[in-house]
Design a protein around this motif. Structure first.
Motif, PDB file in Angstrom:
ATOM      1  N   ALA A 140      18.910  45.441  82.900  1.00  0.00           N
ATOM      2  CA  ALA A 140      18.052  46.032  81.788  1.00  0.00           C
ATOM      3  C   ALA A 140      16.614  46.507  82.302  1.00  0.00           C
ATOM      4  CB  ALA A 140      17.852  45.173  80.895  1.00  0.00           C
ATOM      5  N   LEU A 141      16.213  45.556  83.262  1.00  0.00           N
ATOM      6  CA  LEU A 141      14.969  46.072  83.714  1.00  0.00           C
ATOM      7  C   LEU A 141      14.498  47.071  84.657  1.00  0.00           C
ATOM      8  CD1 LEU A 141      13.742  42.092  84.859  1.00  0.00           C
ATOM      9  CD2 LEU A 141      12.670  43.649  83.094  1.00  0.00           C
ATOM     10  N   ASN A 142      15.819  47.118  85.385  1.00  0.00           N
ATOM     11  CA  ASN A 142      15.958  48.337  86.121  1.00  0.00           C
ATOM     12  C   ASN A 142      16.122  49.918  85.397  1.00  0.00           C
ATOM     13  OD1 ASN A 142      15.688  47.005  88.717  1.00  0.00           O
ATOM     14  ND2 ASN A 142      17.847  46.699  88.911  1.00  0.00           N
ATOM     15  N   VAL A 143      16.695  49.678  84.353  1.00  0.00           N
ATOM     16  CA  VAL A 143      16.881  50.722  83.642  1.00  0.00           C
ATOM     17  C   VAL A 143      15.309  51.035  82.854  1.00  0.00           C
ATOM     18  CG1 VAL A 143      17.883  51.868  81.435  1.00  0.00           C
ATOM     19  CG2 VAL A 143      19.260  50.614  83.339  1.00  0.00           C
ATOM     20  N   GLY A 144      14.681  49.974  82.686  1.00  0.00           N
ATOM     21  CA  GLY A 144      13.484  49.827  81.908  1.00  0.00           C
ATOM     22  C   GLY A 144      13.769  49.472  80.343  1.00  0.00           C
ATOM     23  N   ASP A 145      14.714  49.253  79.840  1.00  0.00           N
ATOM     24  CA  ASP A 145      14.954  48.824  78.449  1.00  0.00           C
ATOM     25  C   ASP A 145      14.469  47.512  78.099  1.00  0.00           C
ATOM     26  OD1 ASP A 145      15.808  48.689  76.064  1.00  0.00           O
ATOM     27  OD2 ASP A 145      18.144  49.079  76.470  1.00  0.00           O
ATOM     28  N   LYS A 146      13.238  47.447  77.652  1.00  0.00           N
ATOM     29  CA  LYS A 146      12.700  46.197  77.311  1.00  0.00           C
ATOM     30  C   LYS A 146      13.390  45.396  76.465  1.00  0.00           C
ATOM     31  CE  LYS A 146       8.234  44.255  76.568  1.00  0.00           C
ATOM     32  NZ  LYS A 146       6.796  44.423  76.445  1.00  0.00           N
ATOM     33  N   ASP A 147      13.820  46.064  75.300  1.00  0.00           N
ATOM     34  CA  ASP A 147      14.518  45.125  74.088  1.00  0.00           C
ATOM     35  C   ASP A 147      15.796  44.632  74.785  1.00  0.00           C
ATOM     36  OD1 ASP A 147      12.705  46.049  72.389  1.00  0.00           O
ATOM     37  OD2 ASP A 147      13.886  47.735  71.715  1.00  0.00           O
ATOM     38  N   ALA A 148      16.554  45.316  75.493  1.00  0.00           N
ATOM     39  CA  ALA A 148      17.915  44.844  76.174  1.00  0.00           C
ATOM     40  C   ALA A 148      17.450  43.842  77.268  1.00  0.00           C
ATOM     41  CB  ALA A 148      18.646  45.783  76.923  1.00  0.00           C
ATOM     42  N   ALA A 149      16.577  43.939  77.920  1.00  0.00           N
ATOM     43  CA  ALA A 149      16.048  42.857  78.651  1.00  0.00           C
ATOM     44  C   ALA A 149      15.489  41.391  77.936  1.00  0.00           C
ATOM     45  CB  ALA A 149      14.760  43.448  79.416  1.00  0.00           C
ATOM     46  N   LEU A 150      14.978  41.731  76.917  1.00  0.00           N
ATOM     47  CA  LEU A 150      14.601  40.638  76.005  1.00  0.00           C
ATOM     48  C   LEU A 150      15.740  39.781  75.442  1.00  0.00           C
ATOM     49  CD1 LEU A 150      11.311  41.812  74.279  1.00  0.00           C
ATOM     50  CD2 LEU A 150      11.821  39.866  75.561  1.00  0.00           C
ATOM     51  N   ALA A 151      16.766  40.490  75.068  1.00  0.00           N
ATOM     52  CA  ALA A 151      17.657  39.800  74.287  1.00  0.00           C
ATOM     53  C   ALA A 151      18.772  39.276  75.753  1.00  0.00           C
ATOM     54  CB  ALA A 151      18.692  41.075  73.791  1.00  0.00           C
ATOM     55  N   ALA A 152      18.838  39.696  76.657  1.00  0.00           N
ATOM     56  CA  ALA A 152      19.691  39.183  77.812  1.00  0.00           C
ATOM     57  C   ALA A 152      18.816  37.993  78.561  1.00  0.00           C
ATOM     58  CB  ALA A 152      19.815  40.363  78.884  1.00  0.00           C
ATOM     59  N   MET A 153      17.540  38.115  78.211  1.00  0.00           N
ATOM     60  CA  MET A 153      16.586  36.971  78.713  1.00  0.00           C
ATOM     61  C   MET A 153      16.904  35.638  77.725  1.00  0.00           C
ATOM     62  SD  MET A 153      14.806  35.923  81.063  1.00  0.00           S
ATOM     63  CE  MET A 153      13.714  34.727  81.691  1.00  0.00           C
ATOM     64  N   GLN A 154      17.058  35.997  76.376  1.00  0.00           N
ATOM     65  CA  GLN A 154      17.135  34.819  75.535  1.00  0.00           C
ATOM     66  C   GLN A 154      18.560  34.206  75.804  1.00  0.00           C
ATOM     67  OE1 GLN A 154      16.682  36.955  71.570  1.00  0.00           O
ATOM     68  NE2 GLN A 154      14.506  36.721  71.582  1.00  0.00           N
ATOM     69  N   ILE A 155      19.407  34.744  76.498  1.00  0.00           N
ATOM     70  CA  ILE A 155      20.695  34.123  76.618  1.00  0.00           C
ATOM     71  C   ILE A 155      20.621  33.570  78.070  1.00  0.00           C
ATOM     72  CG2 ILE A 155      23.096  34.594  77.190  1.00  0.00           C
ATOM     73  CD1 ILE A 155      22.850  36.964  75.212  1.00  0.00           C
ATOM     74  N   ALA A 156      19.979  34.385  79.015  1.00  0.00           N
ATOM     75  CA  ALA A 156      19.955  33.715  80.463  1.00  0.00           C
ATOM     76  C   ALA A 156      19.038  32.462  80.475  1.00  0.00           C
ATOM     77  CB  ALA A 156      19.235  34.850  81.310  1.00  0.00           C
ATOM     78  N   GLU A 157      18.013  32.437  79.680  1.00  0.00           N
ATOM     79  CA  GLU A 157      16.807  31.326  79.733  1.00  0.00           C
ATOM     80  C   GLU A 157      17.579  30.032  79.522  1.00  0.00           C
ATOM     81  OE1 GLU A 157      12.333  30.116  78.772  1.00  0.00           O
ATOM     82  OE2 GLU A 157      13.133  31.934  78.133  1.00  0.00           O
ATOM     83  N   PRO A 158      18.244  29.881  78.375  1.00  0.00           N
ATOM     84  CA  PRO A 158      18.728  28.384  78.226  1.00  0.00           C
ATOM     85  C   PRO A 158      19.903  28.161  79.113  1.00  0.00           C
ATOM     86  CG  PRO A 158      18.901  29.959  76.308  1.00  0.00           C
ATOM     87  CD  PRO A 158      18.257  30.768  77.120  1.00  0.00           C
TER      88      PRO A 158
END
Length: 86
Positions: free
Chosen positions: A38-56
């Motif tokens: 998501a970061l490579n594409v530049g999609d901040k919303d998708a990156a945030l959503a994916a990060m909320q799953i990855a961090e825990p």
């Protein structure tokens, strides 16, 4: 080859834990790759959503000893900084 009963049990337990730990590490890597994609594409919303799953998932891996706690903290820190920079 182990000869004692306890050594044989330890071999069985190590094999079982290796499967569980390997699955956990693989799951963490998958979630981190989704954030990076998501970061490579530049999609901040998708990156945030994916990060909320990855961090825990990374925190849980650190808690269970699959990842070192500083490694998990470093990865979270670097990913959030990249998300913030978007």
């Amino acid at each position: 080859m182990a000869h004692h009963k306890s050594a044989k049990k330890r071999i069985r337990r190590n094999a079982a834990r290796a499967i569980v730990n390997g699955a956990r590490i693989g799951r963490i890597r998958t979630y981190v790759k989704k954030v990076e994609a998501a970061l490579n594409v530049g999609d901040k919303d998708a990156a945030l959503a994916a990060m909320q799953i990855a961090e825990p998932e990374m925190a849980r891996g650190a808690q269970l000893g699959v990842l070192h706690k500083n490694t998990a903290a470093r990865k979270v820190s670097r990913l959030t900084a990249r998300i913030k920079a978007l």
